[in-house]
Design an enzyme around this catalytic site. Structure first.
Site, PDB file in Angstrom:
ATOM      1  N   ARG A 172      -3.744  -3.124   3.084  1.00  0.00           N
ATOM      2  CA  ARG A 172      -4.114  -4.113   4.096  1.00  0.00           C
ATOM      3  C   ARG A 172      -2.974  -4.404   5.089  1.00  0.00           C
ATOM      4  O   ARG A 172      -2.891  -5.481   5.663  1.00  0.00           O
ATOM      5  CB  ARG A 172      -4.582  -5.428   3.444  1.00  0.00           C
ATOM      6  CG  ARG A 172      -5.794  -5.264   2.520  1.00  0.00           C
ATOM      7  CD  ARG A 172      -7.021  -4.789   3.271  1.00  0.00           C
ATOM      8  NE  ARG A 172      -8.121  -4.530   2.352  1.00  0.00           N
ATOM      9  CZ  ARG A 172      -8.432  -3.320   1.863  1.00  0.00           C
ATOM     10  NH1 ARG A 172      -7.728  -2.249   2.202  1.00  0.00           N
ATOM     11  NH2 ARG A 172      -9.434  -3.163   1.045  1.00  0.00           N
ATOM     12  N   SER A 222     -13.608 -10.827   2.532  1.00  0.00           N
ATOM     13  CA  SER A 222     -12.747 -11.017   1.362  1.00  0.00           C
ATOM     14  C   SER A 222     -11.519 -11.833   1.774  1.00  0.00           C
ATOM     15  O   SER A 222     -10.771 -11.427   2.655  1.00  0.00           O
ATOM     16  CB  SER A 222     -12.336  -9.648   0.827  1.00  0.00           C
ATOM     17  OG  SER A 222     -11.649  -9.787  -0.375  1.00  0.00           O
ATOM     18  N   GLU A 292      -5.751 -12.312   2.493  1.00  0.00           N
ATOM     19  CA  GLU A 292      -6.001 -11.093   3.250  1.00  0.00           C
ATOM     20  C   GLU A 292      -6.480 -11.475   4.647  1.00  0.00           C
ATOM     21  O   GLU A 292      -6.185 -10.809   5.631  1.00  0.00           O
ATOM     22  CB  GLU A 292      -7.076 -10.265   2.541  1.00  0.00           C
ATOM     23  CG  GLU A 292      -7.488  -9.008   3.253  1.00  0.00           C
ATOM     24  CD  GLU A 292      -8.508  -8.206   2.457  1.00  0.00           C
ATOM     25  OE1 GLU A 292      -9.552  -7.855   3.033  1.00  0.00           O
ATOM     26  OE2 GLU A 292      -8.257  -7.941   1.270  1.00  0.00           O
TER      27      GLU A 292
END
Length: 301
Positions: A172, A222, A292
């Protein structure tokens, strides 16, 4: 006034003043931006970056705003939303996608041309630029697995290209997050595949996503990165936090890794739920959950 100056100097570009970013984020939350611009091509994007630099105007770049929380105070300066840069084209086994193109639509175009490699992204609700920026991934696939190169605009207005290796991809993360370059176009190196098999895999992943994720509510996707050796959703579930609600923001009852807007949530509600989840999970399991989701903006205007 800077508002009048940008409207006079760049009349060809759609620019809005004091526009609520809640109209553009997937969470349906976020305060106003001083200025929002919607460039239609690279030249207009470049002109906006030059204007911001010359006038010392804070600059924020947003794509599909799918993995983003904008605070209730909004964003000062100029926000560029790239969703009008949406061209996707195919040349042999290469797929060229502009920054604002929908990742979901891009996977469909790959399928139509019988190209395999992007199936993992079939249901990810982001833009190409955002996907490259954060090395988006799902179901054992990541952008770094298929990206050949990317064209970017630097903060000084220069156009550059980076190869996959030069982007320093991680989980990420990418080099773009520290250098503040703006993705203009990504080039994916795909392979010829069986169209029936590609469609079946995309349908399978979309079914899994719909059955496991709370797609019926606005959300930012998410929220937390997966900690090493753990599953985020399980940690939150085992902490008894599913259904935990502050204001209109709720830890999803369907998938504990999501925080959904069940009605009139604010960004402040979201941030309060995130903080509480982090606190409880750390107290119970000693695991620090990192976000995230990208959190930007100011607490108050």
């Amino acid at each position: 006034m800077i508002d009048d100056k940008i409207l006079n100097e760049l009349p060809q570009i759609e620019i809005l003043k004091d526009e609520p970013l809640a109209h553009y984020t997937n969470t349906k939350t976020g305060g106003p931006a001083d200025l929002i611009a919607f460039p239609k091509n690279i030249a207009e994007t470049q002109a906006l970056v030059f204007f911001a630099k010359e006038n010392e105007l804070p600059l924020t770049i947003i794509g599909n705003a799918s993995n983003l929380i904008v605070k209730d105070g909004g964003i000062r300066g100029l926000v560029i939303i790239l969703t009008k840069l949406a061209e996707v084209k195919v040349e042999n086994d290469l797929l060229f996608a502009s920054a604002g193109a929908s990742l979901i639509e891009t996977t469909e175009i790959a399928y139509q041309h019988g190209l395999t490699g992007l199936e993992f992204a079939a249901g990810i609700p982001g833009s190409i630029g955002g996907a490259v920026f954060m090395n988006a991934g799902a179901y054992d696939g990541e952008i770094k697995d298929v990206l050949a190169k990317v064209k970017v605009l630097t903060p000084t207005g220069e156009i550059k290209e980076y190869s996959n290796e030069e982007l320093e991809f991680g989980y990420r993360t990418s080099r773009l997050q520290t250098e503040h370059d703006i993705v203009l176009e990504a080039v994916f190196a795909l392979k010829q595949g069986d169209k029936t098999a590609i469609r079946e895999r995309m349908d399978e992943l979309n079914f899994l996503r719909a059955s496991k994720q709370p797609l019926e509510y606005p959300s930012c996707g998410s929220v937390f990165k997966r900690p090493v050796g753990h599953f985020t959703g399980k940690l939150i579930h085992d902490s008894g936090l599913q259904g935990f609600t502050i204001g209109g923001a709720q830890v999803s009852k369907k998938h504990a890794g999501f925080i959904v807007n069940i009605g009139a949530a604010t960004a402040t509600d979201y941030l309060a739920v995130i903080k509480h989840v982090q606190q409880v999970v750390f107290e119970k399991f000693g695991v620090k959950l990192e976000t995230e989701v990208r959190i930007i903006g100011t607490d108050g205007k």
